[in-house]
Design a protein around this motif. Structure first.
Motif, PDB file in Angstrom:
ATOM      1  N   ASN A  63      -7.093-107.413  14.062  1.00 23.03           N
ATOM      2  CA  ASN A  63      -6.552-107.299  15.418  1.00 23.03           C
ATOM      3  C   ASN A  63      -6.148-108.668  15.962  1.00 23.03           C
ATOM      4  O   ASN A  63      -6.445-109.706  15.358  1.00 23.03           O
ATOM      5  N   ALA A  70       3.206-109.608  17.195  1.00 19.44           N
ATOM      6  CA  ALA A  70       2.790-109.411  15.808  1.00 19.44           C
ATOM      7  C   ALA A  70       4.041-109.459  14.942  1.00 19.44           C
ATOM      8  O   ALA A  70       5.030-108.764  15.222  1.00 19.44           O
ATOM      9  N   THR A  90       5.119-101.942  21.504  1.00 17.43           N
ATOM     10  CA  THR A  90       3.955-102.653  22.068  1.00 17.43           C
ATOM     11  C   THR A  90       2.663-102.087  21.478  1.00 17.43           C
ATOM     12  O   THR A  90       2.560-100.872  21.272  1.00 17.43           O
ATOM     13  N   ALA A  91       1.722-102.978  21.222  1.00 14.19           N
ATOM     14  CA  ALA A  91       0.376-102.563  20.795  1.00 14.19           C
ATOM     15  C   ALA A  91      -0.616-103.123  21.805  1.00 14.19           C
ATOM     16  O   ALA A  91      -0.631-104.327  22.049  1.00 14.19           O
ATOM     17  N   ILE A 109       2.077-107.621  21.345  1.00 12.72           N
ATOM     18  CA  ILE A 109       0.688-107.245  21.089  1.00 12.72           C
ATOM     19  C   ILE A 109      -0.256-107.942  22.066  1.00 12.72           C
ATOM     20  O   ILE A 109      -0.008-109.069  22.469  1.00 12.72           O
ATOM     21  N   ALA A 113      -5.786-105.648  20.269  1.00 11.06           N
ATOM     22  CA  ALA A 113      -5.029-104.515  19.716  1.00 11.06           C
ATOM     23  C   ALA A 113      -4.993-104.628  18.194  1.00 11.06           C
ATOM     24  O   ALA A 113      -4.895-105.736  17.650  1.00 11.06           O
TER      25      ALA A 113
END
Ligand code: AMP
Ligand code: MG
Length: 418
Positions: A63, A70, A90-91, A109, A113
């Motif tokens: 993560n 990312a 999006t994360a 990110i 996440a």
């Protein structure tokens, strides 16, 4: 099993050194056997019975360690270069990005996440330039930057905590991070506590002539509570052989350890020693320490017995020096908590006789030149105010003589053990 020596160090024999007395006591004590399962919220200050083994990796997946983007390291530019990447989603923590990051793509990110499929690197948001639906990124980033790897903290299958561990707040958190809501902990030792003395008066009653309020039971009760043992308060027992015999028999039948104060000094109440000897294997030890000196130690039936001196400061110092380590062993703690002993400069002369360990009550002050220590007042073994006012014990070793101003002495802060 018992290592008690019934003769050889009576009141008239040579005094035992503090460390020898402690060794003898510890040698004679075995940890409790029983255990119970408790919820994690009740596990603090309990002693682990079974190892805690990680059933999962922590973190469970790779993560992001920062807020950013990312990306695939293969897309990052070399020296002097710039890459433009399309941001495809999006994360967020708890809301992973469902797709895969392909060549030329990035995913916005947030910290914590899960790293999306295909990405292996996180660029901090301050180090990229947002540009419409994409980002521009320069040189200087490496593969795996700002990624917390799966199992980085704990790998699945690892023994995280061993039996005998005295559980601390971070330990509790560690167990929780594995998803485990309950733990097996050792049974809490039962400690019977009593005060002896005809002069002792219970709180809430007017003091009769020659009377004295029983403060030791309250001091010791508080010190026992801090260790999280089960305290069984047996009240005040008068200096009468039959009453004492009854009280000690009852206490020993129900407790793992019996702690009393008073009545162990020779001459004043000799029958106390006789009662104890009749009930079990008890010795009176003269310990070369101040405050302290006479201590009774032994066994009544299945219980360990420790008889502390009656003077309030002597009782408390002997409690910390002997009863606490004995109880820590009884509790099943495998590694005793570290008690820091450090050097401080004596602010004035401290009188000390060679041939006994002295525990003086002091006040430790931080100064720009380091720690300085001064006496907290009258050092008589009945003067509880100087113990209450102090914040450390000054430990003057067995063979040492007086301490002059400016010399370094060993100090142990109260905060470390009470
Ligand atoms: P002993 O060890 O019984 O000879 O007592 C030594 C001194 O400590 C005497 O002055 C006692 O009155 C005092 N003392 C004994 N037990 C207690 C207690 N529970 N609380 C306060 N003082 C005590
Ligand atoms: Mg007494």
């Amino acid at each position: 099993m018992s290592t008690f020596i019934r003769s050889g160090c009576g009141e008239k024999g040579s005094a035992l050194r503090v460390e020898d007395a402690l060794h003898r006591m510890l040698d004679a004590v075995t940890p409790v056997k029983g255990y119970e399962q408790v919820g994690l919220l009740d596990a603090w200050c309990r002693v682990l019975h079974e190892p805690v083994v990680a059933a999962i990796d922590v973190p469970s997946r790779a993560n992001a360690a920062v807020d950013g983007y990312a990306v695939r390291a293969a897309d990052l530019p070399g020296p002097g270069g710039v890459a433009e990447l399309a941001v495809i989603g999006t994360a967020r923590a708890g809301h992973p990005f469902p797709g895969t990051v392909q060549a030329g793509q990035a995913v916005r990110i947030m910290t914590g996440a899960h790293l999306p499929e295909g990405a292996d690197t996180v660029l901090p948001q301050e180090q990229v330039e947002a540009q419409g639906a994409g980002i521009r990124v320069g040189e200087g980033h490496g593969q795996g930057d700002n990624v917390r790897l799966a199992g980085e903290d704990i790998a699945r299958g690892t023994t995280v905590l061993a039996p005998g561990r005295y559980l601390t707040p971070p330990d509790i958190g560690l167990i929780a991070s594995l998803g485990q809501g309950e733990v097996k902990v050792k049974r809490r030792p039962r400690v019977a506590l009593l005060s002896t003395g005809d002069e002792l008066c219970a709180l809430g009653h007017p003091l009769p002539a020659g009377g004295l309020y029983d403060s030791n039971r309250y001091t010791l009760h508080a010190a026992l509570k801090r260790l999280n043992v089960k305290v069984m308060d047996q009240g005040i027992v008068p200096d009468e052989p039959e009453r004492l015999r009854e009280a000690l028999t009852r206490a020993a039948a129900n407790a793992d350890v019996v702690v009393s104060s008073g009545g162990v000094s020779v001459g004043e109440a000799d029958f106390v020693r006789d009662v104890l000897l009749a009930l079990g294997s008890i010795e009176l030890w003269k310990v070369a320490m101040k405050p302290g000196r006479p201590i009774a130690f032994g066994r009544i039936g299945g219980a360990v017995f420790i008889g502390l001196p009656g003077n309030p400061v002597a009782a408390l110092v002997c409690f910390f020096q002997f009863v606490q380590p004995v109880l820590e062993k009884k509790m099943g703690i495998s590694e005793r908590p570290v008690v820091p002993v450090f050097k401080a400069i004596a602010a004035h002369r401290l009188s000390k006789k060679p041939g006994r360990t002295e525990f003086q009550r002091g006040i430790l002050d931080p100064t720009p030149g380091g720690w300085r220590v001064r006496s907290s007042g009258h050092q008589g073994s009945a003067i509880l105010t100087s113990m209450s006012r102090g914040n450390c014990l000054i430990v003057l070793p067995h063979d040492a003589g007086p301490v002059e101003v400016g010399e370094a002495v060993d100090v142990v802060p109260f905060a470390a053990f009470m």
